[in-house]
Write an enzyme that holds these catalytic residues in place. Sequence first.
Site, mmCIF file in Angstrom:
data_model
loop_
_atom_site.group_PDB
_atom_site.id
_atom_site.type_symbol
_atom_site.label_atom_id
_atom_site.label_comp_id
_atom_site.label_asym_id
_atom_site.label_seq_id
_atom_site.Cartn_x
_atom_site.Cartn_y
_atom_site.Cartn_z
ATOM 1 N N ILE A 8 -42.742 19.283 -34.219
ATOM 2 C CA ILE A 8 -42.014 18.683 -34.964
ATOM 3 C C ILE A 8 -40.656 17.959 -34.266
ATOM 4 O O ILE A 8 -40.478 16.733 -34.507
ATOM 5 C CB ILE A 8 -41.508 19.863 -36.157
ATOM 6 C CG1 ILE A 8 -42.625 20.191 -37.037
ATOM 7 C CG2 ILE A 8 -40.513 18.980 -37.018
ATOM 8 C CD1 ILE A 8 -43.376 19.032 -37.643
ATOM 9 N N LEU A 9 -40.201 18.972 -33.570
ATOM 10 C CA LEU A 9 -38.777 18.314 -32.981
ATOM 11 C C LEU A 9 -38.972 17.345 -32.127
ATOM 12 O O LEU A 9 -38.140 16.502 -31.670
ATOM 13 C CB LEU A 9 -38.137 19.599 -32.085
ATOM 14 C CG LEU A 9 -37.559 20.652 -33.213
ATOM 15 C CD1 LEU A 9 -36.967 21.789 -32.514
ATOM 16 C CD2 LEU A 9 -36.479 20.111 -34.247
ATOM 17 N N HIS A 10 -40.054 17.047 -31.431
ATOM 18 C CA HIS A 10 -40.277 16.028 -30.401
ATOM 19 C C HIS A 10 -40.411 14.597 -31.220
ATOM 20 O O HIS A 10 -40.083 13.479 -30.639
ATOM 21 C CB HIS A 10 -41.552 16.296 -29.778
ATOM 22 C CG HIS A 10 -42.889 16.076 -30.407
ATOM 23 N ND1 HIS A 10 -44.079 15.791 -29.734
ATOM 24 C CD2 HIS A 10 -43.311 15.936 -31.644
ATOM 25 C CE1 HIS A 10 -45.195 15.707 -30.785
ATOM 26 N NE2 HIS A 10 -44.570 15.751 -31.847
ATOM 27 N N ASP A 31 -42.914 20.847 -46.542
ATOM 28 C CA ASP A 31 -43.197 19.488 -45.989
ATOM 29 C C ASP A 31 -42.937 18.547 -47.202
ATOM 30 O O ASP A 31 -42.383 18.969 -48.269
ATOM 31 C CB ASP A 31 -44.525 19.291 -45.771
ATOM 32 C CG ASP A 31 -44.872 18.296 -44.482
ATOM 33 O OD1 ASP A 31 -44.147 17.242 -44.517
ATOM 34 O OD2 ASP A 31 -45.590 18.542 -43.436
ATOM 35 N N ASP A 80 -37.233 18.491 -48.077
ATOM 36 C CA ASP A 80 -36.908 17.695 -46.668
ATOM 37 C C ASP A 80 -36.136 18.691 -45.630
ATOM 38 O O ASP A 80 -35.009 19.326 -46.113
ATOM 39 C CB ASP A 80 -35.936 16.636 -47.086
ATOM 40 C CG ASP A 80 -35.505 15.631 -46.180
ATOM 41 O OD1 ASP A 80 -35.536 16.042 -44.826
ATOM 42 O OD2 ASP A 80 -34.752 14.656 -46.063
#
Length: 350
Positions: free
Chosen positions: A255-257, A219, A239
């Site tokens: 995460i991907l949303h 993170d 990152d």
Amino acid sequence: MGLEAREELKNQELDDLALVWSHMVASTDSLVLKWTLDMSITDIIHRHGEPMTLSQVGASLPVPCGNYDILRRLMRYLVHMKLLRAQGDDLYHLTSASQFILVDDAKSLVPFARLIQQGDVEGRCQALCCLLEAKGATSAFETVKGEDMWSHAAKNAEHNKLFNVAMACDARLVTPALIDGCRDIFQGIKSLVDVGGGTGTASRGIAKAFPHIKCSILDLPHVVETIPDYPDVERVAGDMFSFIPRNDAVMMMKILHDWDDEDCVKILNRCKEAIPKEGGKVIIVDIVLDIDEGHEITRTRYAFDVIMMISTGGKERTEKEWRKLLLNAGFSQCEITLINALQFAIIASP
């Protein structure tokens, strides 16, 4: 037109009217829920250990109650919301749903409620309208704040804490559902990195359930510095757009949303580089909009699509959109599994 047909039209009109009115006054639910959390209504009854009368609740509030008629009407609304149950006219019980709005319950969603409730509703609505015309800003948050949510969180410790606590409380619900519903996908995995894993709730849950898996969290630095030193979970600051450490599996929970398709492909490419070509897995835990649509939770899934539009500029995706996204990122296999949660488990392999 016959009498029966006219009566049917009247009933349909009333149903339509009720539908529109229910949407118009929906903000009342959020308002009363916020009041409930601020006044600790469910926690007061829970601590009491048995149902409470109106006068007992009023005497236990964090502020003096000078108007018991107002309190009674608000409690009546909570009963209508099915967050409380009334016995007679003056005795209030918790319901099975109450556990999710108890501050100290393991399944509490209170921090997430606080995150959603913050901010000005009218301002966010205006920002959404501006998004229709704006070409530069990617979210309503950026339109209002002049910076994206991640930059704001990096500079604002209070918002960063609120966000991380909210994500952790959601992960406490989702992680057991993932483990129970997809136990077989963790077999054969020796190492797993939780990308965007926040304060480590999900990765610690997996490490406990599967001691043979070496778990780590990747993170941003301002998040990693808030993570306690857990002996069973390694912390990595970085990152995900630049680097994801090599592991048998990469997990991304909600995460991907946060990202548009172009950025998702970039992230997924990094995931593909991080896992073995044979046996490697990417475990995505996110909403799929058009599966299980008959369930009442469907409305929340569509609501989160709007929330993503407001907060990050991301989106919730349909099954077709998920499969297309993963195909564009070079993944040949995709399995979507329904779990006992708002989200689904999406397992991708090269």
